[in-house]
Scaffold this active site. Sequence first.
Site, PDB file in Angstrom:
ATOM      1  N   CYS A   1     -11.103   8.571  -9.179  1.00  0.00           N
ATOM      2  CA  CYS A   1     -12.481   8.217  -8.174  1.00  0.00           C
ATOM      3  C   CYS A   1     -13.096   9.354  -7.856  1.00  0.00           C
ATOM      4  O   CYS A   1     -14.584   8.749  -7.703  1.00  0.00           O
ATOM      5  CB  CYS A   1     -11.958   7.410  -7.009  1.00  0.00           C
ATOM      6  SG  CYS A   1     -10.400   6.719  -6.678  1.00  0.00           S
ATOM      7  N   GLY A   2     -12.903  10.462  -7.807  1.00  0.00           N
ATOM      8  CA  GLY A   2     -13.441  11.049  -7.827  1.00  0.00           C
ATOM      9  C   GLY A   2     -14.848  11.992  -8.400  1.00  0.00           C
ATOM     10  O   GLY A   2     -15.073  12.772  -9.115  1.00  0.00           O
TER      11      GLY A   2
ATOM     12  N   GLY B   1      -8.007  13.549  -7.066  1.00  0.00           N
ATOM     13  CA  GLY B   1      -6.567  13.304  -6.725  1.00  0.00           C
ATOM     14  C   GLY B   1      -5.357  13.588  -7.357  1.00  0.00           C
ATOM     15  O   GLY B   1      -4.866  13.802  -7.635  1.00  0.00           O
TER      16      GLY B   1
ATOM     17  N   ARG C   1      -9.371  -7.697 -13.272  1.00  0.00           N
ATOM     18  CA  ARG C   1      -9.531  -5.951 -12.513  1.00  0.00           C
ATOM     19  C   ARG C   1     -10.915  -6.117 -11.652  1.00  0.00           C
ATOM     20  O   ARG C   1     -11.613  -7.172 -11.270  1.00  0.00           O
ATOM     21  CB  ARG C   1      -9.311  -5.257 -13.702  1.00  0.00           C
ATOM     22  CG  ARG C   1      -8.806  -4.024 -13.500  1.00  0.00           C
ATOM     23  CD  ARG C   1      -6.675  -4.118 -13.588  1.00  0.00           C
ATOM     24  NE  ARG C   1      -6.827  -3.177 -13.815  1.00  0.00           N
ATOM     25  CZ  ARG C   1      -6.082  -2.163 -12.556  1.00  0.00           C
ATOM     26  NH1 ARG C   1      -7.112  -1.606 -11.369  1.00  0.00           N
ATOM     27  NH2 ARG C   1      -5.901  -0.709 -12.826  1.00  0.00           N
ATOM     28  N   LYS C   2     -11.001  -4.427 -11.234  1.00  0.00           N
ATOM     29  CA  LYS C   2     -11.728  -4.817 -10.485  1.00  0.00           C
ATOM     30  C   LYS C   2     -13.192  -4.783 -11.604  1.00  0.00           C
ATOM     31  O   LYS C   2     -13.189  -4.433 -12.422  1.00  0.00           O
ATOM     32  CB  LYS C   2     -12.037  -3.435  -9.962  1.00  0.00           C
ATOM     33  CG  LYS C   2     -11.458  -1.784 -10.756  1.00  0.00           C
ATOM     34  CD  LYS C   2     -11.934  -0.035  -9.882  1.00  0.00           C
ATOM     35  CE  LYS C   2     -12.502  -0.104  -9.459  1.00  0.00           C
ATOM     36  NZ  LYS C   2     -12.597   1.178  -9.155  1.00  0.00           N
TER      37      LYS C   2
ATOM     38  N   ARG D   1     -13.018  -0.302   3.905  1.00  0.00           N
ATOM     39  CA  ARG D   1     -13.885  -0.138   3.195  1.00  0.00           C
ATOM     40  C   ARG D   1     -15.352  -1.080   3.095  1.00  0.00           C
ATOM     41  O   ARG D   1     -15.066  -2.275   3.188  1.00  0.00           O
ATOM     42  CB  ARG D   1     -13.129  -0.173   1.985  1.00  0.00           C
ATOM     43  CG  ARG D   1     -14.425  -0.241   0.426  1.00  0.00           C
ATOM     44  CD  ARG D   1     -13.843   0.263  -0.878  1.00  0.00           C
ATOM     45  NE  ARG D   1     -13.221   1.243  -1.381  1.00  0.00           N
ATOM     46  CZ  ARG D   1     -12.310   1.328  -2.220  1.00  0.00           C
ATOM     47  NH1 ARG D   1     -12.404  -0.017  -3.499  1.00  0.00           N
ATOM     48  NH2 ARG D   1     -11.850   2.833  -2.737  1.00  0.00           N
TER      49      ARG D   1
HETATM   50 FE1  SRM Z   1     -11.116   4.990  -6.692  1.00  0.00          FE
HETATM   51  C1  SRM Z   1      -8.163   2.899  -6.831  1.00  0.00           C
HETATM   52  C2  SRM Z   1     -10.283   5.740  -3.427  1.00  0.00           C
HETATM   53  C3  SRM Z   1     -13.893   5.183  -6.577  1.00  0.00           C
HETATM   54  C4  SRM Z   1     -10.828   3.797  -9.642  1.00  0.00           C
HETATM   55  N1  SRM Z   1      -9.037   4.040  -4.898  1.00  0.00           N
HETATM   56  C5  SRM Z   1      -8.373   3.604  -5.640  1.00  0.00           C
HETATM   57  C6  SRM Z   1      -7.936   3.589  -3.841  1.00  0.00           C
HETATM   58  C7  SRM Z   1      -7.882   2.060  -3.776  1.00  0.00           C
HETATM   59  C8  SRM Z   1      -6.317   3.308  -4.042  1.00  0.00           C
HETATM   60  C9  SRM Z   1      -5.672   3.425  -2.292  1.00  0.00           C
HETATM   61  O1  SRM Z   1      -5.266   2.406  -2.599  1.00  0.00           O
HETATM   62  O2  SRM Z   1      -4.858   4.569  -2.188  1.00  0.00           O
HETATM   63  C10 SRM Z   1      -7.957   4.557  -3.403  1.00  0.00           C
HETATM   64  C11 SRM Z   1      -7.899   4.600  -1.445  1.00  0.00           C
HETATM   65  C12 SRM Z   1      -8.025   5.802  -1.098  1.00  0.00           C
HETATM   66  C13 SRM Z   1      -8.934   6.070  -0.136  1.00  0.00           C
HETATM   67  O3  SRM Z   1      -7.658   5.592   1.072  1.00  0.00           O
HETATM   68  O4  SRM Z   1      -9.660   6.925   0.831  1.00  0.00           O
HETATM   69  C14 SRM Z   1      -9.360   4.617  -4.251  1.00  0.00           C
HETATM   70  N2  SRM Z   1     -12.024   4.871  -5.322  1.00  0.00           N
HETATM   71  C15 SRM Z   1     -11.805   5.953  -3.908  1.00  0.00           C
HETATM   72  C16 SRM Z   1     -13.520   6.240  -3.079  1.00  0.00           C
HETATM   73  C17 SRM Z   1     -13.291   6.356  -1.546  1.00  0.00           C
HETATM   74  C18 SRM Z   1     -13.023   8.271  -4.114  1.00  0.00           C
HETATM   75  C19 SRM Z   1     -14.458   8.498  -2.683  1.00  0.00           C
HETATM   76  O5  SRM Z   1     -13.975   9.463  -2.076  1.00  0.00           O
HETATM   77  O6  SRM Z   1     -15.483   7.999  -2.495  1.00  0.00           O
HETATM   78  C20 SRM Z   1     -14.221   5.504  -4.403  1.00  0.00           C
HETATM   79  C21 SRM Z   1     -14.794   4.334  -3.129  1.00  0.00           C
HETATM   80  C22 SRM Z   1     -16.004   3.537  -3.759  1.00  0.00           C
HETATM   81  C23 SRM Z   1     -16.264   2.377  -3.216  1.00  0.00           C
HETATM   82  O7  SRM Z   1     -17.198   2.501  -1.578  1.00  0.00           O
HETATM   83  O8  SRM Z   1     -16.141   1.039  -3.456  1.00  0.00           O
HETATM   84  C24 SRM Z   1     -13.607   5.068  -5.435  1.00  0.00           C
HETATM   85  N3  SRM Z   1     -12.268   4.797  -8.023  1.00  0.00           N
HETATM   86  C25 SRM Z   1     -13.626   4.777  -7.641  1.00  0.00           C
HETATM   87  C26 SRM Z   1     -14.293   4.931  -8.403  1.00  0.00           C
HETATM   88  C27 SRM Z   1     -15.940   5.933  -8.710  1.00  0.00           C
HETATM   89  C28 SRM Z   1     -17.294   5.197  -9.454  1.00  0.00           C
HETATM   90  O9  SRM Z   1     -17.012   3.661  -8.988  1.00  0.00           O
HETATM   91  O10 SRM Z   1     -18.088   4.953 -10.049  1.00  0.00           O
HETATM   92  C29 SRM Z   1     -13.343   5.330 -10.012  1.00  0.00           C
HETATM   93  C30 SRM Z   1     -13.649   5.273 -11.817  1.00  0.00           C
HETATM   94  C31 SRM Z   1     -14.722   4.815 -12.386  1.00  0.00           C
HETATM   95  C32 SRM Z   1     -13.904   2.912 -12.336  1.00  0.00           C
HETATM   96  O11 SRM Z   1     -13.523   2.485 -11.497  1.00  0.00           O
HETATM   97  O12 SRM Z   1     -14.444   2.683 -13.591  1.00  0.00           O
HETATM   98  C33 SRM Z   1     -12.542   4.689  -9.275  1.00  0.00           C
HETATM   99  N4  SRM Z   1     -10.066   3.695  -7.712  1.00  0.00           N
HETATM  100  C34 SRM Z   1     -10.046   3.651  -9.359  1.00  0.00           C
HETATM  101  C35 SRM Z   1      -9.007   3.494  -9.827  1.00  0.00           C
HETATM  102  C36 SRM Z   1      -8.237   3.226 -11.073  1.00  0.00           C
HETATM  103  C37 SRM Z   1      -8.941   2.008 -11.482  1.00  0.00           C
HETATM  104  C38 SRM Z   1      -8.212   1.458 -13.259  1.00  0.00           C
HETATM  105  O13 SRM Z   1      -9.461   0.504 -14.037  1.00  0.00           O
HETATM  106  O14 SRM Z   1      -7.741   1.581 -13.480  1.00  0.00           O
HETATM  107  C39 SRM Z   1      -7.654   3.246  -9.431  1.00  0.00           C
HETATM  108  C40 SRM Z   1      -6.674   2.409  -9.374  1.00  0.00           C
HETATM  109  C41 SRM Z   1      -6.744   1.143  -9.165  1.00  0.00           C
HETATM  110  O15 SRM Z   1      -7.509   0.282  -9.257  1.00  0.00           O
HETATM  111  O16 SRM Z   1      -5.562   0.273 -10.091  1.00  0.00           O
HETATM  112  C42 SRM Z   1      -8.277   3.477  -7.665  1.00  0.00           C
HETATM  113 FE1  SF4 Z   2      -6.760   8.687  -7.112  1.00  0.00          FE
HETATM  114 FE2  SF4 Z   2      -8.710   7.695  -6.246  1.00  0.00          FE
HETATM  115 FE3  SF4 Z   2      -6.661   8.341  -4.400  1.00  0.00          FE
HETATM  116 FE4  SF4 Z   2      -8.304   9.956  -5.958  1.00  0.00          FE
HETATM  117  S1  SF4 Z   2      -8.624   8.715  -3.781  1.00  0.00           S
HETATM  118  S2  SF4 Z   2      -6.290  10.232  -5.144  1.00  0.00           S
HETATM  119  S3  SF4 Z   2      -8.061   9.847  -7.959  1.00  0.00           S
HETATM  120  S4  SF4 Z   2      -6.410   7.015  -6.319  1.00  0.00           S
END
Ligand code: SRM
Ligand code: SF4
Length: 517
Positions: A443-444, A438, A183-184, A69
Amino acid sequence: MSTNESDKTATLNKFEKIKAEKDGLAIKDELEHFAQIGWEAMEKSDLEHRLKWVGVFYRPVTPGKFMLRMRIPNGILSSNQLQVLAEIVQRYGADGNADITTRQNIQLRGVRLEDIPDIFRRLDAVEMTSVQSGMDNVRNITGSPVAGIDGDELIDTRELVQKVQDMITNHGEGNYTFSNLPRKFNIAIEGGRDNSVHAEINDIAFVPAYKDGQLGFNVLVGGFFSAKRCEAAVPLNVWVAPNDDVVDLCRAILIVFRDKGSRANRQKSRLMWLIDELGIDKFRSMVEQEFGRNLATAAEKDEIDWEKRDCIGIYQQKQPGLNYVGLHVPVGRLYAQDMFDLAQLASVYGSSEVRLTVEQNVIIPNIADDNLQVFLTEPLLEKFSIKPRPLERALVSCTGSQFCNFALVETKNQAMAIAQQLDAELDLPKSVRIHWTGCPNSCGQPQVADIGLMGTKVRKDGKTVEGVDLYMGGKVGKDAQLGTCVQKGIPCDEVNTVLKRILIENFGAKPSQQLQG
Ligand code: SRM
Ligand code: SF4
């Protein structure tokens, strides 16, 4: 260790213990070693968690093929940089691809650990970094995708976003000051009035506002999505000028969060939980103290009404004779050849610059009027259209089960197939924003969509099958509001029918003329 300290350690969650043993960022000095011993020989906490501090994600779904990333401040990169990213994924053949993310960023896939030191040297050579892009760090900082080229913009966000990133990451070297947050953390800087960055879903959002005739930003805080709770950001009652005060305010808020945020329950560690605990006034005064000087109170809300734009298509820039063209990249998925082609198109027709949007699309800026017609005949525009059908146009999807082990459903392919089918079956007066995610991590961003679909498991005919919960009512731009769940547990094979009904009843869709004829 004092009693107080040992009490505190006893309440630390699993991830805090991992960080206390060794800061995640320390991993950056061990990469050569890991490359030599191979991922199978790595300690579990280094492999599964600490590597994320340098943006390297172990994928249990594809063991040995890592995700990288990046950080792409304001979503802007040069042709040269995009070409380097293309070369990296090209090396991995069928395993190599990339996704544009919902944070205006790029993730590379198929990456092998043994190549990481070399990849990092190549990224360094073109001034790119992936540092601190995962786990308890500040994510890619988003800004207006048309910063500096939009005739109607209020503030050019490019330099500010870069400065905030440089402060947080120590110019991409990595910064221990901010490598262990509770946290993030998400930061967005909006430069127009159309809220192109979904300001209200960020932990800190800067939104343009006039105060006493001077243009600056009102500041919102605490917006976030999680499986447990989703909240829109709330006003901090602060206005800052569009200068280094933005950087200093981010620093102050991050320090308060770092030092006071909860490290006990990981489900209650995002900034909003701290704001709840302290109250917004106390939080503001702690931030002000850290900021070191008086913070101005918020400006009156600007009442100009603008619709959210998606930037797809051809637009005149504020620079006479120049245009930016937004290309639709279906669900953000790119392959090496696409990336080479985009880089080349930007060099030949534009200024060797490519931009990304939070809708997972691409913008090529600075195309001269004289070059526009030829540009529009380029074969790549058949794949990345400037006139996609209404549902495809506004489709967003997270990674889903192809690569993400949290996923409860496959997202990207399913999202595309359903959108294409409904686009063929229906005529829509305008595009409808459908977001797939998903799992409940969101994240979507289903809560900002007209229609949001969140993966779940459903019982159907005595079997457990993939399904979705349906969200509606998300609104971005003026009077933004989060959508809510209106129907639970729709099996995926019924989504098409359910969406068709909703599109006809709520969004003015009509059965397609072509099909009728
Ligand atoms: Fe996300 C965790 C993908 C935007 C909320 N997110 C993850 C992980 C890292 C989980 C994992 O280890 O597998 C996913 C990686 C999957 C992969 O292989 O791609 C993942 N998040 C994504 C992406 C790639 C979705 C996408 O297809 O665009 C986005 C990457 C953004 C970036 O460039 O950094 C992405 N994630 C978001 C967003 C949207 C945003 O930021 O506007 C959110 C909701 C907003 C927020 O964070 O407040 C989001 N992701 C989460 C969460 C829930 C956070 C929480 O506070 O509980 C997790 C799980 C965690 O952090 O424990 C998570
Ligand atoms: Fe869940 Fe984020 Fe993985 Fe999508 S990319 S399946 S919302 S953790």
